[in-house]
Design an enzyme around this catalytic site. Sequence first.
Site, mmCIF file in Angstrom:
data_model
loop_
_atom_site.group_PDB
_atom_site.id
_atom_site.type_symbol
_atom_site.label_atom_id
_atom_site.label_comp_id
_atom_site.label_asym_id
_atom_site.label_seq_id
_atom_site.Cartn_x
_atom_site.Cartn_y
_atom_site.Cartn_z
ATOM 1 N N LYS A 174 0.870 -1.184 0.000
ATOM 2 C CA LYS A 174 0.000 0.000 0.000
ATOM 3 C C LYS A 174 0.897 1.222 0.000
ATOM 4 O O LYS A 174 1.988 1.199 0.582
ATOM 5 C CB LYS A 174 -0.867 0.024 1.270
ATOM 6 C CG LYS A 174 -2.050 0.962 1.188
ATOM 7 C CD LYS A 174 -3.268 0.260 0.595
ATOM 8 C CE LYS A 174 -4.455 1.203 0.496
ATOM 9 N NZ LYS A 174 -5.658 0.490 0.062
ATOM 10 N N GLY A 202 -20.905 6.993 4.510
ATOM 11 C CA GLY A 202 -19.951 7.308 3.458
ATOM 12 C C GLY A 202 -20.501 6.856 2.124
ATOM 13 O O GLY A 202 -20.513 5.662 1.822
ATOM 14 N N VAL A 203 -21.004 7.820 1.340
ATOM 15 C CA VAL A 203 -21.573 7.457 0.031
ATOM 16 C C VAL A 203 -20.719 8.052 -1.092
ATOM 17 O O VAL A 203 -21.196 8.793 -1.943
ATOM 18 C CB VAL A 203 -23.071 7.839 -0.090
ATOM 19 C CG1 VAL A 203 -23.923 6.800 0.614
ATOM 20 C CG2 VAL A 203 -23.359 9.230 0.462
ATOM 21 N N GLY A 204 -19.443 7.716 -1.027
ATOM 22 C CA GLY A 204 -18.521 8.091 -2.101
ATOM 23 C C GLY A 204 -18.619 7.081 -3.226
ATOM 24 O O GLY A 204 -19.714 6.605 -3.546
ATOM 25 N N LYS A 205 -17.475 6.729 -3.794
ATOM 26 C CA LYS A 205 -17.484 5.853 -4.978
ATOM 27 C C LYS A 205 -18.151 4.508 -4.665
ATOM 28 O O LYS A 205 -19.040 4.066 -5.380
ATOM 29 C CB LYS A 205 -16.048 5.626 -5.469
ATOM 30 C CG LYS A 205 -15.377 6.900 -5.999
ATOM 31 C CD LYS A 205 -14.074 6.610 -6.707
ATOM 32 C CE LYS A 205 -12.964 6.155 -5.789
ATOM 33 N NZ LYS A 205 -12.442 7.195 -4.882
ATOM 34 N N VAL A 206 -17.724 3.847 -3.586
ATOM 35 C CA VAL A 206 -18.298 2.537 -3.265
ATOM 36 C C VAL A 206 -19.689 2.686 -2.651
ATOM 37 O O VAL A 206 -20.632 1.995 -3.046
ATOM 38 C CB VAL A 206 -17.390 1.757 -2.279
ATOM 39 C CG1 VAL A 206 -18.037 0.423 -1.913
ATOM 40 C CG2 VAL A 206 -16.012 1.532 -2.864
ATOM 41 N N GLY A 207 -19.807 3.580 -1.676
ATOM 42 C CA GLY A 207 -21.068 3.734 -0.949
ATOM 43 C C GLY A 207 -22.230 4.018 -1.892
ATOM 44 O O GLY A 207 -23.321 3.447 -1.750
ATOM 45 N N HIS A 208 -22.014 4.895 -2.863
ATOM 46 C CA HIS A 208 -23.080 5.250 -3.800
ATOM 47 C C HIS A 208 -23.547 4.013 -4.578
ATOM 48 O O HIS A 208 -24.748 3.752 -4.699
ATOM 49 C CB HIS A 208 -22.569 6.327 -4.768
ATOM 50 C CG HIS A 208 -23.593 6.831 -5.715
ATOM 51 N ND1 HIS A 208 -24.249 8.030 -5.534
ATOM 52 C CD2 HIS A 208 -24.119 6.286 -6.842
ATOM 53 C CE1 HIS A 208 -25.122 8.198 -6.519
ATOM 54 N NE2 HIS A 208 -25.060 7.151 -7.332
#
Length: 363
Positions: free
Chosen positions: A88, A188-194
């Site tokens: 990482k 958290g509704v970013g890339k994955v959450g959305h």
Amino acid sequence: MSSVDFRTPLAAFGPDSFEHEQVVLCQDPASGLKAVIAVHSTALGPGLGGTRFRTYPGDDEAVTDALNLSRGMSYKNAMAGLDFGGGKSVIIGDPARLKSEELLLAFGRFVASLGGRFITGCDLGTDVSDMDVVGRVCRWIVTRSRKTGGTGDPSSSTALGLVHGMRAAAGHRWGAPSLRGRTVGVAGVGKVGHLLVERLVHEGARVVVTDLLEEPVRRVVEKFRQVAVVDDTESLIRLPGLDIYAPCALGGALDEAVVPVLTAEIVCGAANNQLSHPDVEQQLADRGILYVPDYVVNAGGAIHATGDLRGRSPSQVTAEVDRIFDTTRAVLEHAESGGLLPGEAADRIAEQRIAAAAGERRS
Ligand code: NAD
């Protein structure tokens, strides 16, 4: 100049530091790049993990994050059956202020200098267009944009894998692998959450969301009018009737303050390193809350990201992500039959695979 002042003491690496094969501190004063690349293990193959770009309270925290996340990637890749080790990298600073072509190219040259021991792609704070830039100076890049022949953003596969993990957990806890009528809280509704919300709505779940920012929430409710919103994560975890809590923002979402007030019966989310401390899983179990190990269910991104490296077609990648259902079920059953916490059961399975590969390499 404080932005290139690396004084992380070795002691700050923590007791697990020497598990790692290699840790590289990178700096390029001309572009302002300051980054950490951690390669935890190459027993199964090159260390694979995304590049995170964010601010940290200090450099020690950035190093610790890279160490923890790279370790998690070794376990995730092993559990997903991928022939990659764990790595990482973190780029330190505010991407909105610091990100530039010059900086990304400087970072790419550092990754290239490792000669393929580390393969990286996008993560929090970086996206496919950044990987296109990094990929101009470095071969060992995944998740480049589709227009440059890459696999594109892996978030859709991560969301798909998460839903499989939730269904398997629902089957384990409630007897039927269905999310219909269940209330799922997504923090958290970013890339994955959305994308997770989209799939959950499709599965017939009731969805409640929250985010630190207004914009991602607005995008969700514009698209899915039936989705409910709460002000903050604090309200979400206390919500009466919550069945599943899905942390999809940063790590450390589960701590001593969260456990006593969490109303959900299952925790299953995308964020890496959700447990702020290993003891937290026992505390969750003591309250009857089933924790589904993060790296078991969020591996869809890694499966997707390496699809082209492994010569898989998109439909083969989807079939591999679908197997997260069986993997999750196997981990939960192994835990139950062995009197283990799911996290312990998952670690044992992953460690066995890593140890076997390390043994083969030595013989
Ligand atoms: P993202 O940056 O696109 O989205 C994260 C969202 O969380 C943002 O909308 C942000 O505003 C919100 N957020 C941040 N802090 C918050 C808080 N305290 N409370 C509520 N919301 C908060 O990131 P992403 O790509 O969607 O990834 C989400 C998590 O899943 C990360 O931890 C990431 O490491 C992990 N993950 C992502 C993938 C992937 O394919 N993108 C794969 C595996 C794991």
